[in-house]
Design a protein around this motif. Structure first.
Motif, mmCIF file in Angstrom:
data_model
loop_
_atom_site.group_PDB
_atom_site.id
_atom_site.type_symbol
_atom_site.label_atom_id
_atom_site.label_comp_id
_atom_site.label_asym_id
_atom_site.label_seq_id
_atom_site.Cartn_x
_atom_site.Cartn_y
_atom_site.Cartn_z
ATOM 1 N N GLY A 111 1.207 15.616 -1.152
ATOM 2 C CA GLY A 111 2.641 15.937 -1.108
ATOM 3 C C GLY A 111 3.421 15.178 -0.060
ATOM 4 O O GLY A 111 4.568 15.513 0.220
ATOM 5 N N GLN A 112 2.800 14.150 0.534
ATOM 6 C CA GLN A 112 3.515 13.421 1.596
ATOM 7 C C GLN A 112 4.087 12.091 1.115
ATOM 8 O O GLN A 112 4.457 11.238 1.924
ATOM 9 C CB GLN A 112 2.591 13.193 2.790
ATOM 10 N N GLY A 113 4.120 11.892 -0.185
ATOM 11 C CA GLY A 113 4.732 10.694 -0.762
ATOM 12 C C GLY A 113 4.147 9.419 -0.189
ATOM 13 O O GLY A 113 2.986 9.371 0.227
ATOM 14 N N LEU A 114 5.004 8.401 -0.150
ATOM 15 C CA LEU A 114 4.504 7.094 0.275
ATOM 16 C C LEU A 114 4.447 6.965 1.803
ATOM 17 O O LEU A 114 4.237 5.870 2.325
ATOM 18 C CB LEU A 114 5.349 5.992 -0.361
ATOM 19 N N SER A 115 4.595 8.110 2.504
ATOM 20 C CA SER A 115 4.341 8.054 3.956
ATOM 21 C C SER A 115 2.837 7.874 4.199
ATOM 22 O O SER A 115 2.410 7.541 5.294
ATOM 23 C CB SER A 115 4.865 9.312 4.659
ATOM 24 N N ILE A 116 2.037 8.124 3.159
ATOM 25 C CA ILE A 116 0.598 7.831 3.249
ATOM 26 C C ILE A 116 0.410 6.369 2.825
ATOM 27 O O ILE A 116 0.702 6.022 1.676
ATOM 28 C CB ILE A 116 -0.226 8.745 2.306
ATOM 29 N N PRO A 117 -0.044 5.507 3.750
ATOM 30 C CA PRO A 117 -0.198 4.098 3.350
ATOM 31 C C PRO A 117 -1.184 3.956 2.197
ATOM 32 O O PRO A 117 -2.258 4.565 2.213
ATOM 33 C CB PRO A 117 -0.734 3.423 4.629
ATOM 34 N N LEU A 118 -0.798 3.169 1.201
ATOM 35 C CA LEU A 118 -1.628 3.065 -0.009
ATOM 36 C C LEU A 118 -2.992 2.432 0.253
ATOM 37 O O LEU A 118 -3.935 2.642 -0.495
ATOM 38 C CB LEU A 118 -0.879 2.286 -1.086
ATOM 39 N N LYS A 119 -3.083 1.658 1.347
ATOM 40 C CA LYS A 119 -4.378 1.045 1.668
ATOM 41 C C LYS A 119 -5.230 1.931 2.575
ATOM 42 O O LYS A 119 -6.333 1.555 2.962
ATOM 43 C CB LYS A 119 -4.170 -0.324 2.310
ATOM 44 N N SER A 120 -4.700 3.104 2.932
ATOM 45 C CA SER A 120 -5.456 3.957 3.870
ATOM 46 C C SER A 120 -6.561 4.754 3.178
ATOM 47 O O SER A 120 -7.337 5.441 3.813
ATOM 48 C CB SER A 120 -4.504 4.908 4.601
ATOM 49 N N PHE A 121 -6.608 4.691 1.859
ATOM 50 C CA PHE A 121 -7.684 5.370 1.123
ATOM 51 C C PHE A 121 -8.008 4.525 -0.104
ATOM 52 O O PHE A 121 -7.170 3.729 -0.559
ATOM 53 C CB PHE A 121 -7.255 6.790 0.708
ATOM 54 N N SER A 122 -9.206 4.692 -0.606
ATOM 55 C CA SER A 122 -9.626 3.821 -1.706
ATOM 56 C C SER A 122 -10.194 4.635 -2.862
ATOM 57 O O SER A 122 -10.912 5.612 -2.658
ATOM 58 C CB SER A 122 -10.684 2.844 -1.191
ATOM 59 N N ILE A 123 -9.846 4.221 -4.076
ATOM 60 C CA ILE A 123 -10.397 4.852 -5.276
ATOM 61 C C ILE A 123 -11.677 4.097 -5.640
ATOM 62 O O ILE A 123 -11.632 2.897 -5.921
ATOM 63 C CB ILE A 123 -9.397 4.754 -6.457
ATOM 64 N N ASN A 124 -12.792 4.802 -5.623
ATOM 65 C CA ASN A 124 -14.058 4.173 -5.990
ATOM 66 C C ASN A 124 -14.611 4.852 -7.227
ATOM 67 O O ASN A 124 -14.834 6.063 -7.234
ATOM 68 C CB ASN A 124 -15.061 4.275 -4.836
ATOM 69 N N MET A 125 -14.823 4.028 -8.255
ATOM 70 C CA MET A 125 -15.197 4.569 -9.558
ATOM 71 C C MET A 125 -16.475 3.900 -10.041
ATOM 72 O O MET A 125 -16.625 2.691 -9.865
ATOM 73 C CB MET A 125 -14.068 4.233 -10.522
ATOM 74 N N TRP A 173 -3.698 2.872 -10.187
ATOM 75 C CA TRP A 173 -2.323 3.262 -9.833
ATOM 76 C C TRP A 173 -2.132 4.793 -9.951
ATOM 77 O O TRP A 173 -1.673 5.459 -9.036
ATOM 78 C CB TRP A 173 -1.336 2.525 -10.742
ATOM 79 N N THR A 174 -2.497 5.322 -11.144
ATOM 80 C CA THR A 174 -2.264 6.757 -11.364
ATOM 81 C C THR A 174 -3.178 7.602 -10.460
ATOM 82 O O THR A 174 -2.752 8.642 -9.964
ATOM 83 C CB THR A 174 -2.479 7.158 -12.841
ATOM 84 N N LEU A 175 -4.404 7.131 -10.253
ATOM 85 C CA LEU A 175 -5.304 7.901 -9.382
ATOM 86 C C LEU A 175 -4.760 7.940 -7.957
ATOM 87 O O LEU A 175 -4.746 8.996 -7.312
ATOM 88 C CB LEU A 175 -6.717 7.304 -9.410
ATOM 89 N N LYS A 176 -4.303 6.801 -7.477
ATOM 90 C CA LYS A 176 -3.754 6.763 -6.111
ATOM 91 C C LYS A 176 -2.531 7.680 -6.018
ATOM 92 O O LYS A 176 -2.373 8.451 -5.080
ATOM 93 C CB LYS A 176 -3.371 5.325 -5.714
ATOM 94 N N GLU A 177 -1.684 7.570 -7.035
ATOM 95 C CA GLU A 177 -0.470 8.387 -6.981
ATOM 96 C C GLU A 177 -0.785 9.881 -7.104
ATOM 97 O O GLU A 177 -0.129 10.710 -6.469
ATOM 98 C CB GLU A 177 0.519 7.942 -8.046
ATOM 99 N N SER A 178 -1.792 10.235 -7.911
ATOM 100 C CA SER A 178 -2.122 11.664 -8.033
ATOM 101 C C SER A 178 -2.604 12.223 -6.687
ATOM 102 O O SER A 178 -2.302 13.359 -6.331
ATOM 103 C CB SER A 178 -3.175 11.896 -9.124
#
Ligand code: COA
Ligand code: MG
Length: 233
Positions: A158-172, A147-152
């Motif tokens: 700086g485009q807020g939630l206009s960036i779809p949350l599924k359009s990028f992935s956090i891979n750790m 959650w925090t990584l996606k939000e950071s």
């Protein structure tokens, strides 16, 4: 890059009113509307913290600190395009990251939520897998990491939630090294989780490959005293 944190404590009503009157009118109006006093304090302390950081870094008077916002609401310092900052607040903490390049920071207090439903709806398959592959006791923490990584990342762009949350992935990986993310303009963003308090997750996203581990903790009363003195100078 520098990262700061303040642990918030109560402020008496008179002092709160006085301090609010010294920041910009728009934010003052926003603070007045909050019902929860803690919301007022978090927002006020975020503003004062960034003002004191700017005073230290740029050596300018409080009247010269003018904030503006991009069309998605990301605040920036007017007239100083090389100074970038981002604020986040949650629970008892306010954090602020500064850099020469755009930066994003997010802090979230870990509290129980229906993370499975949220992950299913907003996270990628890989992110959901990262959360549920661990035993139940670790899943909520992992959810907040994503959650925090996606939000950071969203806050860095700086485009807020206009960036779809599924359009990028956090891979750790298992050492919590996080793959950098490339946007459609080929900018590469680097991400990191930082440690401050066991009950919180903090993530930073930056265009700099090196993200510091170190958080500078500032005492709230020291900050306010410094600010009162600075505001009179
Ligand atoms: N980009 C970057 N920073 C922004 C911003 C934007 N578009 N809009 C506001 N901010 C800054 C402001 O300084 C704000 O502080 P202030 O209100 O005291 O001035 C600060 O970010 C707030 O950050 P945070 O404490 O992390 O708030 P949040 O988590 O409630 O919201 C938003 C963050 C506003 C940037 C936005 O992403 C949002 O609405 N998020 C909702 C939460 C969500 O769905 N997150 C998805 C994660 S998977
Ligand atoms: Mg947040």
């Amino acid at each position: 890059m520098k990262i700061y944190a303040v642990k918030i404590v109560d402020i008496n009503e008179d002092k709160l009113l006085y301090l609010c009157s010294s920041i910009d009118l728009e934010k003052n109006k926003r603070i007045v509307k909050f019902i929860d006093k803690k919301d007022k304090i978090r927002t006020l302390i975020g503003d004062i913290l960034v003002r004191i950081i700017i005073a230290n870094e740029l050596n300018i008077n409080n009247e010269c600190i003018i904030f503006d916002k991009n069309q998605y609401g990301k605040p920036y310092l007017k007239n100083y395009p090389k100074f970038h900052f981002n604020i986040s607040h949650s629970g008892d903490f306010v954090v602020c990251a500064i850099d020469k390049n755009p930066i994003g920071i997010d802090i979230e207090k870990i509290k129980y939520i229906e993370y499975r439903d949220i992950a299913k709806r907003y996270f990628t398959m890989n992110e959901s897998k990262y959360i549920i592959e661990k035993d139940l006791s670790a899943q909520l923490t992992r959810f907040y990491e994503i959650w925090t990584l996606k939000e950071s990342y969203i806050k860095c762009i700086g485009q807020g939630l206009s960036i779809p949350l599924k359009s990028f992935s956090i891979n750790m990986d298992k050492y919590k090294n996080i793959e950098s993310i490339e946007d459609y303009e080929n900018n590469r963003y680097f991400l990191k989780l930082l440690e401050l308090d066991l009950n919180y997750k903090i993530a930073v996203c930056s265009l700099n490959k090196e993200i510091l581990d170190n958080i500078d903790i500032i005492d709230q009363s020291d900050l306010i005293n410094k600010y009162l003195k600075y505001n009179l100078d």
